[in-house]
Scaffold this motif. Structure first.
Motif, PDB file in Angstrom:
ATOM      1  N   GLU A 196      -7.899   4.434  -7.362  1.00 32.33           N
ATOM      2  CA  GLU A 196      -8.227   4.178  -8.769  1.00 32.33           C
ATOM      3  C   GLU A 196      -9.624   3.579  -8.898  1.00 32.33           C
ATOM      4  O   GLU A 196     -10.388   3.958  -9.795  1.00 32.33           O
ATOM      5  CB  GLU A 196      -7.175   3.270  -9.406  1.00 32.33           C
ATOM      6  N   ASN A 197      -9.964   2.677  -8.016  1.00 33.32           N
ATOM      7  CA  ASN A 197     -11.313   2.083  -8.051  1.00 33.32           C
ATOM      8  C   ASN A 197     -12.379   3.132  -7.736  1.00 33.32           C
ATOM      9  O   ASN A 197     -13.438   3.126  -8.331  1.00 33.32           O
ATOM     10  CB  ASN A 197     -11.422   0.933  -7.062  1.00 33.32           C
ATOM     11  N   GLY A 198     -12.075   4.032  -6.830  1.00 37.03           N
ATOM     12  CA  GLY A 198     -13.015   5.093  -6.488  1.00 37.03           C
ATOM     13  C   GLY A 198     -13.209   6.045  -7.650  1.00 37.03           C
ATOM     14  O   GLY A 198     -14.323   6.517  -7.902  1.00 37.03           O
ATOM     15  N   MET A 199     -12.182   6.321  -8.402  1.00 37.79           N
ATOM     16  CA  MET A 199     -12.263   7.208  -9.570  1.00 37.79           C
ATOM     17  C   MET A 199     -13.086   6.562 -10.667  1.00 37.79           C
ATOM     18  O   MET A 199     -13.887   7.228 -11.308  1.00 37.79           O
ATOM     19  CB  MET A 199     -10.874   7.534 -10.100  1.00 37.79           C
ATOM     20  N   THR A 200     -12.891   5.279 -10.902  1.00 36.57           N
ATOM     21  CA  THR A 200     -13.638   4.623 -11.990  1.00 36.57           C
ATOM     22  C   THR A 200     -15.094   4.435 -11.615  1.00 36.57           C
ATOM     23  O   THR A 200     -15.958   4.441 -12.495  1.00 36.57           O
ATOM     24  CB  THR A 200     -13.007   3.236 -12.336  1.00 36.57           C
ATOM     25  N   ASN A 201     -15.392   4.303 -10.341  1.00 37.01           N
ATOM     26  CA  ASN A 201     -16.786   4.160  -9.922  1.00 37.01           C
ATOM     27  C   ASN A 201     -17.558   5.460 -10.087  1.00 37.01           C
ATOM     28  O   ASN A 201     -18.763   5.455 -10.306  1.00 37.01           O
ATOM     29  CB  ASN A 201     -16.860   3.704  -8.462  1.00 37.01           C
ATOM     30  N   LEU A 238       0.707   1.543   0.488  1.00 36.50           N
ATOM     31  CA  LEU A 238       0.695   2.507  -0.611  1.00 36.50           C
ATOM     32  C   LEU A 238       0.014   1.912  -1.845  1.00 36.50           C
ATOM     33  O   LEU A 238      -0.822   2.573  -2.471  1.00 36.50           O
ATOM     34  CB  LEU A 238       2.124   2.944  -0.956  1.00 36.50           C
ATOM     35  N   GLN A 239       0.356   0.675  -2.155  1.00 33.51           N
ATOM     36  CA  GLN A 239      -0.262   0.018  -3.310  1.00 33.51           C
ATOM     37  C   GLN A 239      -1.767  -0.174  -3.099  1.00 33.51           C
ATOM     38  O   GLN A 239      -2.561   0.043  -4.017  1.00 33.51           O
ATOM     39  CB  GLN A 239       0.401  -1.342  -3.574  1.00 33.51           C
ATOM     40  N   GLU A 240      -2.155  -0.550  -1.880  1.00 29.89           N
ATOM     41  CA  GLU A 240      -3.584  -0.706  -1.584  1.00 29.89           C
ATOM     42  C   GLU A 240      -4.308   0.633  -1.711  1.00 29.89           C
ATOM     43  O   GLU A 240      -5.415   0.694  -2.238  1.00 29.89           O
ATOM     44  CB  GLU A 240      -3.774  -1.275  -0.180  1.00 29.89           C
ATOM     45  N   SER A 241      -3.701   1.688  -1.224  1.00 27.60           N
ATOM     46  CA  SER A 241      -4.312   3.018  -1.301  1.00 27.60           C
ATOM     47  C   SER A 241      -4.466   3.466  -2.749  1.00 27.60           C
ATOM     48  O   SER A 241      -5.506   4.015  -3.129  1.00 27.60           O
ATOM     49  CB  SER A 241      -3.469   4.043  -0.534  1.00 27.60           C
TER      50      SER A 241
END
Length: 88
Positions: free
Chosen positions: A81-86, A73-76
């Motif tokens: 979050e990384n996908g949103m900021t990219n 869950l934490q990895e997802s």
């Protein structure tokens, strides 16, 4: 599931062996009743030990699965979050 079957088979085997041993022993009723009580107590103790071991294994499996689920869950969340900021 395999552990449950092994525990039940062991308990059943102990009970059957104790019962047959007592039934075929040529002793007085008082001695036989005493042996039945002793065997019952021993069987109860063994069953409790086996049950406690089974509960420990189940608890360990539950904790392992829970920890893995939490980690995933934490990895997802991190990947999301990384996908949103990219994209921004």
């Amino acid at each position: 599931m395999k552990t449950n079957k092994v525990v039940l088979a062991a308990i059943g085997g102990l009970a059957a062996g104790a019962a047959l041993g007592i039934l075929f022993a040529p002793q007085s009723g008082k001695k036989t009743r005493k042996k039945i009580a002793e065997k019952s107590k021993a069987l109860k103790e063994h069953a409790k030990e086996d049950f406690d071991k089974l509960i420990e294994k189940i608890d360990h499996k539950y904790k392992t699965i829970s920890d893995d689920a939490h980690r995933l869950l934490q990895e997802s969340k991190s990947k999301a979050e990384n996908g949103m900021t990219n994209k921004i």
